[in-house]
Scaffold this motif. Sequence first.
Motif, PDB file in Angstrom:
ATOM      1  N   HIS A   1       0.851  -1.184   0.000  1.00 24.78           N
ATOM      2  CA  HIS A   1       0.000   0.000   0.000  1.00 24.78           C
ATOM      3  C   HIS A   1       0.891   1.239   0.000  1.00 24.78           C
ATOM      4  O   HIS A   1       2.097   1.159   0.284  1.00 24.78           O
ATOM      5  N   MET A   2       0.292   2.367  -0.333  1.00 26.69           N
ATOM      6  CA  MET A   2       1.042   3.618  -0.344  1.00 26.69           C
ATOM      7  C   MET A   2       1.140   4.183   1.067  1.00 26.69           C
ATOM      8  O   MET A   2       0.192   4.134   1.847  1.00 26.69           O
ATOM      9  N   HIS A   3       2.299   4.715   1.373  1.00 27.80           N
ATOM     10  CA  HIS A   3       2.567   5.274   2.691  1.00 27.80           C
ATOM     11  C   HIS A   3       3.277   6.611   2.507  1.00 27.80           C
ATOM     12  O   HIS A   3       4.098   6.759   1.593  1.00 27.80           O
ATOM     13  N   LEU A   4       2.961   7.578   3.354  1.00 27.83           N
ATOM     14  CA  LEU A   4       3.614   8.876   3.264  1.00 27.83           C
ATOM     15  C   LEU A   4       4.795   8.908   4.218  1.00 27.83           C
ATOM     16  O   LEU A   4       4.637   8.750   5.426  1.00 27.83           O
ATOM     17  N   SER A   5       5.955   9.098   3.671  1.00 27.84           N
ATOM     18  CA  SER A   5       7.174   9.151   4.473  1.00 27.84           C
ATOM     19  C   SER A   5       7.644  10.600   4.543  1.00 27.84           C
ATOM     20  O   SER A   5       7.863  11.242   3.513  1.00 27.84           O
ATOM     21  N   ASP A   6       7.753  11.111   5.754  1.00 29.15           N
ATOM     22  CA  ASP A   6       8.199  12.503   5.899  1.00 29.15           C
ATOM     23  C   ASP A   6       9.640  12.527   6.402  1.00 29.15           C
ATOM     24  O   ASP A   6      10.119  11.593   7.026  1.00 29.15           O
ATOM     25  N   HIS A   7      10.295  13.615   6.123  1.00 27.53           N
ATOM     26  CA  HIS A   7      11.681  13.807   6.564  1.00 27.53           C
ATOM     27  C   HIS A   7      11.778  15.190   7.208  1.00 27.53           C
ATOM     28  O   HIS A   7      12.416  16.103   6.683  1.00 27.53           O
ATOM     29  N   PRO A   8      11.101  15.357   8.347  1.00 28.36           N
ATOM     30  CA  PRO A   8      10.951  16.694   8.922  1.00 28.36           C
ATOM     31  C   PRO A   8      12.124  17.157   9.765  1.00 28.36           C
ATOM     32  O   PRO A   8      12.896  16.361  10.287  1.00 28.36           O
TER      33      PRO A   8
END
Length: 209
Positions: free
Chosen positions: A108-115
């Motif tokens: 599935h699609m997942h949102l990966s953040d790099h904050p």
Amino acid sequence: MELAYYSDYAVRLVNTEDPARGKDSLTSVEAVRELFGASQDAGRRATEADVSRFRSVRGRLRAVFEAADDGDESLAVNLLNSLLLEFPVSPQISGHDHRDDDGRPLWHMHLSDHPSNATAGYAAIAAMGLAFHLTEYGVDRLGLCEASPCRNAYLDTSTNRSRRYCSDRCATRANVAAYRARKRLEADRSEKTGLAHDSAQRATANGER
């Protein structure tokens, strides 16, 4: 997982404030961390500085809902685009934590953040989720509760685009208020009709004398 799922991040943040009643539950680091829900690792990054930063993002997200609620489609999109530019994310395919009956990954699609901080991470996911919801279902699916004085944000997922309230509680309160208003109007009309009838009878009686 559908990416529109992340739009709930935006709703949760916007609804930490009740402007009409002057209430604000976003007053501590603990309150910020609670917004992350199951994403405990992301929430642990929050510091005192994130409280004011979260409030700033909250105001910008509410503005998106307000524009949508007012029917200003272009403004809602422009406001959301500015958030997407400021807080970018990287969509990734994930599945290592979800398996089917045969043990194969459920991709599935997942949102990966790099904050750089907790606010940036949360804002990126909230804005992207809201963007997917908007483009998939339409701007008119973003609303603000019509049960005065509540102005909580909600996402309309009804089949006939009929949602007007943020919760069943507000819907019930609004229906009760509308019912009482109708009853008062009927009572006023009945009273006026009765008075008019009495006046007519008195006028007839005087004319017969």
